[in-house]
Motif scaffolding. Structure first.
Motif, short mmCIF file in Angstrom:
data_model
loop_
_atom_site.label_atom_id
_atom_site.label_comp_id
_atom_site.label_asym_id
_atom_site.label_seq_id
_atom_site.Cartn_x
_atom_site.Cartn_y
_atom_site.Cartn_z
N ALA A 1 0.81 -1.22 0.00
CA ALA A 1 0.00 0.00 0.00
C ALA A 1 0.84 1.27 0.00
O ALA A 1 0.50 2.26 -0.67
N LYS A 2 1.95 1.28 0.72
CA LYS A 2 2.74 2.50 0.87
C LYS A 2 3.89 2.62 -0.12
O LYS A 2 4.63 3.61 -0.10
N LEU A 3 4.07 1.61 -0.96
CA LEU A 3 5.18 1.65 -1.90
C LEU A 3 4.97 2.75 -2.93
O LEU A 3 3.93 2.80 -3.58
N PHE B 1 11.80 2.23 -0.26
CA PHE B 1 11.45 1.43 0.91
C PHE B 1 12.68 1.19 1.78
O PHE B 1 13.81 1.40 1.35
N ASP B 2 12.41 0.73 3.02
CA ASP B 2 13.48 0.36 3.94
C ASP B 2 13.64 -1.16 3.92
O ASP B 2 12.65 -1.90 3.97
N ASP C 1 11.01 5.74 9.85
CA ASP C 1 9.85 6.51 9.41
C ASP C 1 8.77 5.52 8.94
O ASP C 1 8.93 4.87 7.90
N ARG C 2 7.69 5.39 9.69
CA ARG C 2 6.66 4.39 9.39
C ARG C 2 5.82 4.74 8.17
O ARG C 2 5.01 3.93 7.74
N ASP D 1 5.77 -4.15 6.45
CA ASP D 1 4.82 -4.39 5.36
C ASP D 1 4.98 -5.78 4.76
O ASP D 1 3.99 -6.41 4.38
N LEU D 2 6.23 -6.23 4.64
CA LEU D 2 6.49 -7.54 4.04
C LEU D 2 7.66 -8.21 4.75
O LEU D 2 8.73 -7.61 4.86
#
Length: 418
Positions: free
Chosen positions: A188-190, A299-300, A326-327, A350-351
């Motif tokens: 979702a945040k990618l 992404f992290d 950073d969430r 997230d994964l």
């Protein structure tokens, strides 16, 4: 627990000896003696294969013991399963063979009744078309096995064939090397800029006395052919020391990915000298993530030590790896064992990419793996966190896989904004 395991192994060997040796051979015969010797020697080789590495036996001795010892364990499993199925078939075969045995006994009785009673009298050959000639033609050949012996040999032979064929095919699958598997994981945040980013996940390579440098080279060739953006080695790379397996790991220096290759420890690294292996993979060009995180475009990427490291004071530290991030950014976590998924959910991952289970490796081992792991293989969701578990690229113990083929997975990240 150890006593229960020993009792099960002893019982399995006794059962195999009874059905394959005692029930199919003549007392005192060569077959009986050879089969009994094998059922004594093979488990000793298996014990040697299992314990030699922990006992720091010379590596060459480990290699000599590993092939026959570990393969016998796999053969034993499928022999027991096949013979158990044979128990259901055995009564049917007996019923099928019963009329034939009765006819044979009847023919024998008829011949005995019609034999001359005079002791030492010379027998006159029967006329070709006489009833006596007909009975002689249907009489059993000396040495014809009894119904019980016939059934035991049929069931035992079929069980041995099935077990050897199963183990042979499973061994070929391991030695052939893993196949590339591809999945797409929407996050979702990618951001749109990271849409299509490909992470090649390889776990459970298990370099050791059986799988060596050629195995590593096959894996490296497969990884490079997939042309990933990043390579993640998620634990259980080795079963042995750097001194013994350093040359087998050397092909890993040839891994190619624009954003690099990363490594996290598995439980077997802690049986093999984890600190030395972390230093060695760094020399080979891989970047260890020891409870650490790196920021990548979009992404992290974080990694935690395996929970087996807790015995050395080097277990997973999720706060260190993920606590101050950073969430709002997507996070991908490398963690060898799926069981840490609850910690991943708590820290907003997230994964999570894991291995460890081998997908069960030897059916029906997947049923046992399901009792100890939240996910045995594939992709599942836990709240807002997705967990992907690879079946691994190698094998532990027997170099055999049945019902759980090895794989390297290319995980393609997908942005919902794309």
């Amino acid at each position: 627990m150890v006593l229960v395991a020993v009792a099960l192994v002893v019982t399995a060997h006794w059962y195999v000896w009874r059905r394959l040796v005692r029930d199919t051979t003549k007392p005192g015969g060569l077959g009986r003696r050879a089969g009994t010797a094998a059922i004594v020697v093979l488990p000793l080789l298996a014990v040697g294969a299992v314990t030699s590495s922990r006992a720091h036996t010379p590596f060459r001795v480990q290699q000599v013991l590993a092939w026959p010892g570990f393969l016998w364990l796999a053969v034993l499993l499928y022999l027991v399963l096949a013979l158990a199925v044979g128990e259901a078939v055995r009564p049917l075969l007996r019923r099928w063979a019963e009329p034939r045995e009765a006819a044979r006994d009847s023919a024998e009785s008829a011949i005995e009744v019609n034999e001359p009673a005079t002791v030492g009298a010379a027998r006159t050959p029967a006329a070709p078309d006489s009833p006596a000639a007909d009975r002689a033609a249907t009489a059993p050949v000396p040495g014809t096995p009894s119904r019980r012996l016939f059934v035991s040999r049929v069931v035992g032979g079929a069980a041995a064939t099935a077990a050897l064929a199963t183990v042979g095919y499973g061994t070929y699958g391991v030695l052939r090397g893993p196949r590339i598997k591809r999945i797409t994981v929407p996050l979702a945040k990618l951001p749109r800029s990271a849409h299509g980013f490909r992470i090649a996940v390889v776990s459970d390579i298990h370099l050791g006395p059986i799988l060596g440098r050629a195995h590593t080279q096959r894996i490296v060739d497969s990884l490079n052919s997939a042309r990933p953006d990043l390579i993640a080695v998620v634990g259980d790379m080795v079963d042995g020391s750097v001194e013994d397996l350093g040359p087998a790991a050397e092909p890993l220096a040839g891994l190619e990915a624009p954003h690099g290759s990363f490594f996290v420890t598995g439980n077997h690294e802690y049986f093999s000298g984890a600190a030395a292996w972390v230093d060695h993979v760094r020399e080979l060009g891989l970047r260890p993530l020891e409870n650490a995180r790196v920021e990548l475009p979009g992404f992290d990427l974080a990694g935690v030590n395996d929970i087996a490291g807790e015995s050395e004071g080097a277990g997973p530290d999720f706060a260190k790896a993920l606590g101050d991030r950073d969430r709002s950014r997507t996070s991908v976590l490398l963690a060898h064992q799926p069981v840490v998924i609850d910690d991943a959910v708590e820290h907003g991952v997230d994964l999570q990419l894991s291995g460890h289970t081998h997908g069960g490796q030897l059916w029906p081992g997947n049923l046992l793996a399901e009792l100890a792991n939240p996910t045995v293989a594939g992709l599942e969701r836990y709240g807002d966190t997705q967990l992907y578990v690879s079946r691994g690229a190698g094998a532990w113990g027997p170099p055999v896989r049945v019902g759980a083929p090895s794989d390297i997975t290319v995980v393609e990240l997908a942005s919902r904004q794309a």
